[in-house]
Motif scaffolding. Structure first.
Motif, mmCIF file in Angstrom:
data_model
loop_
_atom_site.group_PDB
_atom_site.id
_atom_site.type_symbol
_atom_site.label_atom_id
_atom_site.label_comp_id
_atom_site.label_asym_id
_atom_site.label_seq_id
_atom_site.Cartn_x
_atom_site.Cartn_y
_atom_site.Cartn_z
ATOM 1 N N MET A 653 55.236 142.398 173.390
ATOM 2 C CA MET A 653 53.831 141.691 173.263
ATOM 3 C C MET A 653 53.061 142.480 172.041
ATOM 4 S SD MET A 653 51.655 140.226 176.244
ATOM 5 C CE MET A 653 52.633 138.979 176.860
ATOM 6 N N ILE A 654 52.954 143.706 172.131
ATOM 7 C CA ILE A 654 52.558 144.713 171.125
ATOM 8 C C ILE A 654 53.219 144.133 169.765
ATOM 9 C CG2 ILE A 654 52.439 146.857 170.093
ATOM 10 C CD1 ILE A 654 50.345 146.531 172.240
ATOM 11 N N LYS A 655 54.372 143.904 169.734
ATOM 12 C CA LYS A 655 55.116 143.419 168.483
ATOM 13 C C LYS A 655 54.699 142.153 168.003
ATOM 14 C CE LYS A 655 58.147 143.673 165.212
ATOM 15 N NZ LYS A 655 58.168 144.473 164.188
ATOM 16 N N TRP A 656 54.434 141.340 169.048
ATOM 17 C CA TRP A 656 53.807 140.234 168.622
ATOM 18 C C TRP A 656 52.593 140.227 167.789
ATOM 19 C CZ3 TRP A 656 54.162 136.472 173.685
ATOM 20 C CH2 TRP A 656 55.411 136.219 173.919
ATOM 21 N N PHE A 657 51.880 140.729 168.210
ATOM 22 C CA PHE A 657 50.350 141.134 167.629
ATOM 23 C C PHE A 657 50.684 141.802 166.307
ATOM 24 C CE2 PHE A 657 48.712 139.796 171.654
ATOM 25 C CZ PHE A 657 47.388 139.136 171.178
ATOM 26 N N SER A 658 51.564 142.807 166.293
ATOM 27 C CA SER A 658 51.829 143.525 164.958
ATOM 28 C C SER A 658 52.265 142.228 163.848
ATOM 29 C CB SER A 658 53.068 144.214 165.114
ATOM 30 O OG SER A 658 53.366 144.984 163.807
ATOM 31 N N ASN A 659 53.098 141.431 164.481
ATOM 32 C CA ASN A 659 53.552 140.203 163.550
ATOM 33 C C ASN A 659 52.399 139.373 163.111
ATOM 34 O OD1 ASN A 659 56.339 141.010 163.288
ATOM 35 N ND2 ASN A 659 56.804 139.844 165.177
ATOM 36 N N PHE A 660 51.799 139.136 164.141
ATOM 37 C CA PHE A 660 50.351 138.316 163.847
ATOM 38 C C PHE A 660 49.652 138.796 163.030
ATOM 39 C CE2 PHE A 660 50.520 136.954 168.456
ATOM 40 C CZ PHE A 660 51.489 136.095 168.376
ATOM 41 N N ARG A 661 49.203 140.113 162.884
ATOM 42 C CA ARG A 661 48.571 140.907 161.907
ATOM 43 C C ARG A 661 49.222 140.865 160.459
ATOM 44 N NH1 ARG A 661 47.760 144.602 166.242
ATOM 45 N NH2 ARG A 661 49.611 145.839 165.794
ATOM 46 N N GLU A 662 50.345 140.990 160.853
ATOM 47 C CA GLU A 662 51.328 141.120 159.504
ATOM 48 C C GLU A 662 51.014 139.717 158.667
ATOM 49 O OE1 GLU A 662 55.376 141.664 159.972
ATOM 50 O OE2 GLU A 662 55.797 142.332 157.893
ATOM 51 N N PHE A 664 48.779 137.613 159.145
ATOM 52 C CA PHE A 664 47.149 137.705 158.539
ATOM 53 C C PHE A 664 46.988 138.298 157.408
ATOM 54 C CE2 PHE A 664 42.921 139.194 159.171
ATOM 55 C CZ PHE A 664 42.316 138.207 159.213
ATOM 56 N N TYR A 665 47.318 139.531 157.536
ATOM 57 C CA TYR A 665 47.094 140.262 156.178
ATOM 58 C C TYR A 665 48.007 139.751 155.078
ATOM 59 C CZ TYR A 665 44.502 143.606 159.379
ATOM 60 O OH TYR A 665 43.696 144.181 160.005
ATOM 61 N N ILE A 666 48.999 139.277 155.207
ATOM 62 C CA ILE A 666 49.573 138.694 154.065
ATOM 63 C C ILE A 666 49.002 137.534 153.486
ATOM 64 C CG2 ILE A 666 51.833 137.401 153.401
ATOM 65 C CD1 ILE A 666 53.555 139.527 155.302
ATOM 66 N N ALA A 729 37.948 140.045 155.876
ATOM 67 C CA ALA A 729 39.227 140.538 155.276
ATOM 68 C C ALA A 729 39.776 140.003 154.209
ATOM 69 C CB ALA A 729 40.271 140.222 156.540
ATOM 70 N N LEU A 730 39.351 138.851 153.865
ATOM 71 C CA LEU A 730 39.687 138.444 152.521
ATOM 72 C C LEU A 730 38.706 138.850 151.406
ATOM 73 C CD1 LEU A 730 41.252 135.983 150.780
ATOM 74 C CD2 LEU A 730 39.046 134.356 151.228
ATOM 75 N N ARG A 731 37.691 139.115 151.844
ATOM 76 C CA ARG A 731 36.652 139.685 150.927
ATOM 77 C C ARG A 731 37.088 141.339 150.571
ATOM 78 N NH1 ARG A 731 31.010 136.827 150.924
ATOM 79 N NH2 ARG A 731 31.658 134.827 151.328
ATOM 80 N N GLU A 732 37.605 141.988 151.697
ATOM 81 C CA GLU A 732 37.952 143.473 151.470
ATOM 82 C C GLU A 732 39.131 143.345 150.701
ATOM 83 O OE1 GLU A 732 36.479 145.926 152.394
ATOM 84 O OE2 GLU A 732 34.717 145.042 153.332
ATOM 85 N N PRO A 745 49.166 153.628 147.476
ATOM 86 C CA PRO A 745 49.901 153.132 148.609
ATOM 87 C C PRO A 745 49.493 152.497 149.941
ATOM 88 C CG PRO A 745 50.565 155.434 147.892
ATOM 89 C CD PRO A 745 49.611 154.758 146.960
ATOM 90 N N CYS A 746 48.401 153.360 150.224
ATOM 91 C CA CYS A 746 47.941 152.825 151.672
ATOM 92 C C CYS A 746 46.704 152.400 151.347
ATOM 93 C CB CYS A 746 47.863 154.092 152.505
ATOM 94 S SG CYS A 746 47.139 155.656 151.809
ATOM 95 N N TRP A 747 46.487 151.504 150.409
ATOM 96 C CA TRP A 747 45.443 150.813 150.251
ATOM 97 C C TRP A 747 44.833 149.939 151.172
ATOM 98 C CZ3 TRP A 747 44.616 145.472 148.755
ATOM 99 C CH2 TRP A 747 45.823 144.838 148.799
ATOM 100 N N LYS A 748 45.751 149.515 152.170
ATOM 101 C CA LYS A 748 45.200 148.610 152.981
ATOM 102 C C LYS A 748 44.738 149.156 154.265
ATOM 103 C CE LYS A 748 49.071 145.166 151.652
ATOM 104 N NZ LYS A 748 50.305 144.631 152.050
#
Length: 774
Positions: A653-662, A664-666, A729-732, A745-748
């Motif tokens: 489930m954690i992985k799910w949310f990780s994927n969701f975030r991914e 989202f951020y993409i 997020a979009l504006r950031e 490299p770790c700007w996100k």
DNA sequence: TGCAAACCTG
DNA sequence: CAGGTTTGCA
């Protein structure tokens, strides 16, 4: 001090719409100054959850409203409060689900108990007969004895003795009556009987009964006052709301109260105020007319009380009462059997609920619930929603304009005023400090109704100074989102319009899935045991949502097994197979969710939890993402009470949310880059375009994509909060890209940090199994 | 070093 | 969406 985090935490409840727990919990009875009798049962436990407007919980408010009289609609807060109170009474400190479970168990126990009570009731009928007879005799003779005895002085000694006996009997009868009252309270609910008893007593009193009865009357008057108080407060609600059912016991109860003033009949008229659930539970009238029937029989009997021989009359009465009681018992039994055989899959019980476009975030904007809709009406109402949605969207837009600062324009643009001011400096968590804030927030005029319901999240970046008023999306975009599907690049530029594929039409309106009324869901869910529910963190309990309905159309673990057979034999088989599997074929480590369980495989455990994750869980997780991007494992455990968590399930489930975030951020990055490109290719006059691209209104392409991903069936109203967070997020991203920070490299990371602070509490509807529909 | 999250790949 | 890898943190 005023770090965004703090501010956010202070205002975390913006999404939290309205929580009964926020309100003073004063029980109606407490208000009436009459403590509940110790033996007082919660009501009609078995049917309680069906009859309770909110299925025993307070989150049913909206549909209730449809049935409430106008003044009640205005007071639905009180309603919720009252319902919360009832909850509190049942099990103080527990929230709705807990209460539901407890009460469900209570109900189950109640069934057993009531089966015992059948015996009890038979006993009771005998007692009643006895009492009745004694009273009649007392009335017949004792009345004479009291007055006539004086008149005809020197009456026979036998009479005197009889009188003595009668007095004793009356005393005994009184005691018995009290005992009976208790019993009946337990068996049927005290209200019901108190009314009967009271009426009966009144009649007896009018006929000149003994002191004992007067004493009882006093007692009962107190009781009745208590009820009256309660009726005025919450009972009124019940009365109104119970009109959902054709004739609930409460209905008859209240009806009878009204009958004191006006004639009975027109029982159905009460329900005329709002949407009625026609035939939701057919035959409910059958169940509960017993009170009236009994009374009627008694009335008749009392009317018949003549000067004829008491014996004769007693006989007749005995017969009458006997048959009446038998009928009562019969009906009660029937009630129980009907409850047991309750078949929610009956067409009439198939009800769909769709909330209106309430502006998301848990309906804090006072969305009108369209409860109790039949399938056929869903589309219609949805259409209505589409119409009104524009207004909400308009509001949302205003809000969105206030969500965050407009990122600066291109550094090399000829607009010095909005040049490279980073949206946020990653090092500083206080976004407000990093943003130029030369004026009041654009949303200042919105005057949030409640400080905690601020539309403008304090932690959200403030709008930057603009040389022009906030840009509202042109009407063409707001009014018909389906036709606009706002493309990030479509507002001003043609050059980059090819960057993104032309979006397909927006997702169709939510399907008219056969959703169950929450009360029915309660009925089901109470059969499930949700051990975790009782361990919910109290802090979380404060957050209540306006998502009172759950979608059970596809939830594999719902309804519970005992009912599956009634619904669909295949489901029962399925679940059975799941159990078998659970026994041996699959161990703890063998869980594979997502695509691996696309068939909706079940791994139900005896406790009603599931060892695997089903597509429904995934669906729910996605909806949860609207609220929390970074759920803790505890949160997950809390909100998936039907999942048996182990390390594997948790990490999945954690992985799910990780994927969701991914995802989202993409999307955020993608649209931000697009916006930057747009900005670089636009001339200075098109700032409007940039602003448009940096918002995530419900009419934008970005929103559509997100909605498609997390809410594919579009069955859930995306909370406004999520839109705001997306916009941040979009504006950031835009800011970071614009200022070239993306070379780091770790700007996100900084963006992640900001976004993770914007998690909001989940509506309580998520605590239950199944996917909330909002 | 272990863990969690991001990242990459299929 | 999941598996595997990398990265950063405590």
């Amino acid at each position: 001090m005023d770090s965004p985090t703090d501010l956010f935490e202070d205002s975390a409840p913006p999404i939290h719409t309205f929580a009964p727990s926020d309100l003073p919990r004063v029980h109606p009875q407490a208000r009436a100054g009459c403590p509940a009798p110790a033996f007082r049962p919660p009501g009609f436990p078995l049917i309680h959850h069906l009859l309770q407007p909110g299925g025993g919980t307070r989150r049913i408010g909206p549909p209730l409203n449809t049935n409430l009289s106008s003044h009640r609609q205005l007071e639905d807060r009180h309603l919720e409060e009252d319902e919360g109170e009832r909850d509190g009474q049942v099990e103080p400190g527990m929230d709705g689900e807990d209460e539901g479970v407890i009460e469900g168990e209570d109900s189950l126990l109640g069934v057993k108990k009531r089966h015992n009570d059948v015996t009890l009731t038979a006993e009771w009928s005998q007692d009643i007969l006895k009492v009745k007879r004694m009273k009649l005799e007392g009335r017949e003779r004792g009345g004479e004895a009291e007055e006539g005895g004086k008149r005809r002085e020197g009456g026979r000694q036998g009479r005197r003795r009889e009188r003595e006996e009668l007095k004793e009997q009356l005393e005994e009868a009184r005691e018995r009556l009290q005992a009976l009252q208790e019993k009946v309270w337990r068996a049927f609910g005290e209200k019901h009987l108190a009314e009967e008893e009271k009426k009966r007593k009144r009649r007896n009193g009018h006929s000149g009964v003994g002191e004992g009865d007067l004493a009882i009357m006093e007692e009962e008057d107190i009781t009745d006052e208590m009820y009256d108080e309660e009726d005025i407060d919450s009972g009124e609600i019940e009365k109104e709301s119970f009109s959902l059912l054709s004739a609930s016991p409460f209905d008859s109860f209240h009806k009878r109260k009204e009958d004191l003033q006006k004639d009975k009949g027109g029982r159905m008229e009460r329900g005329g105020g709002g949407l009625r659930l026609e035939g939701m539970i057919e035959g409910s009238g059958l169940w509960f007319d017993c009170g009236g029937l009994v009374r009627g029989d008694w009335d008749g009997a009392i009317e018949d009380e003549g000067e004829e021989g008491g014996q004769k009359f007693a006989q007749a009465l005995k017969l009458e009462l006997g048959s009446a009681v038998a009928r009562v018992i019969d009906r009660v039994l029937r009630l129980y059997t009907e409850m047991t055989d309750f078949t929610p899959s009956s067409p009439n019980a198939t009800i769909s609920f769709l909330p209106s476009d309430s502006g998301g975030d848990g309906g804090k904007e006072g969305g009108v619930w369209m409860g109790l809709l039949t399938r056929g009406r869903v589309g219609e109402m949805r259409g209505k929603e589409e119409k009104t949605g524009g207004q909400d969207r308009e509001k949302g837009k205003q809000k969105m304009n206030s969500v965050g600062p407009l990122p600066p324009g291109p550094p090399h643009r000829s607009e010095p005023s909005d040049l490279p001011i980073p949206l946020a400096v990653q090092k500083s968590p206080d976004t407000r400090k990093t943003y130029p804030l030369l004026g009041p927030p654009l949303s200042a005029h919105l005057n949030p109704p409640h400080p905690n319901l601020s539309l403008h999240h304090p932690s959200l970046p403030r709008p930057p100074p603009l040389s022009h008023p906030p840009i509202l999306t042109p009407p063409s975009q707001t009014k018909d989102p389906s036709s606009s599907s706002f493309h990030p690049s479509s507002s001003s530029s043609t050059s980059s319009s090819t960057s993104f594929p032309v979006p397909p039409p927006p997702p169709p309106p939510p399907l008219p899935l056969p959703l169950l009324h929450y009360s029915m869901q309660q009925l089901f869910s109470r059969s499930l045991h949700h051990p975790q529910l009782s361990h919910l963190p109290p802090s979380r309990k404060d957050y209540l949502s306006s998502d009172p309905f759950l979608e059970f159309s596809s939830h594999p673990s719902f309804p519970p097994l005992p009912l599956l057979g009634h619904l669909d034999p295949s489901l029962g088989r399925h679940a059975h197979g799941g159990r078998e599997r659970d026994r041996g074929m699959r161990g703890d480590g063998g869980i594979r969710g997502g695509g691996g369980m696309d068939g909706g495989e079940l791994y139900l455990t005896a406790g009603g939890t599931q060892e695997g994750l089903s597509p429904c869980h995934l669906k729910k997780a996605k909806l949860m993402f609207f609220y929390t991007r970074y759920p803790s494992s505890n949160t997950l455990k809390t909100y998936f009470p039907d999942v048996k968590f182990n390390r594997c399930v948790t990490s999945q489930m954690i992985k799910w949310f990780s994927n969701f975030r991914e995802f989202f951020y993409i999307q955020m990055e993608r649209f931000a880059r697009q916006a930057v490109r747009e900005a670089l290719t636009r001339d200075g006059a098109s700032r409007l375009g940039r602003e448009s691209q940096l918002r995530v209104g419900r009419d934008t392409e970005l929103f559509r994509i997100l909605n498609m991903h997390y809410n594919k069936s579009n069955i859930y109203q995306v909370p406004e909060r999520f839109i705001e967070v997306s916009e941040v997020a979009l504006r950031e991203f835009y800011s970071a890209i614009w200022t070239g920070r993306d070379s780091d490299p770790c700007w996100k990371k900084g963006i992640y940090k900001i976004i993770c602070k914007l998690d909001s509490p989940l509506p309580d509807a998520f605590r239950l199994p199944g996917c909330p529909v909002g």
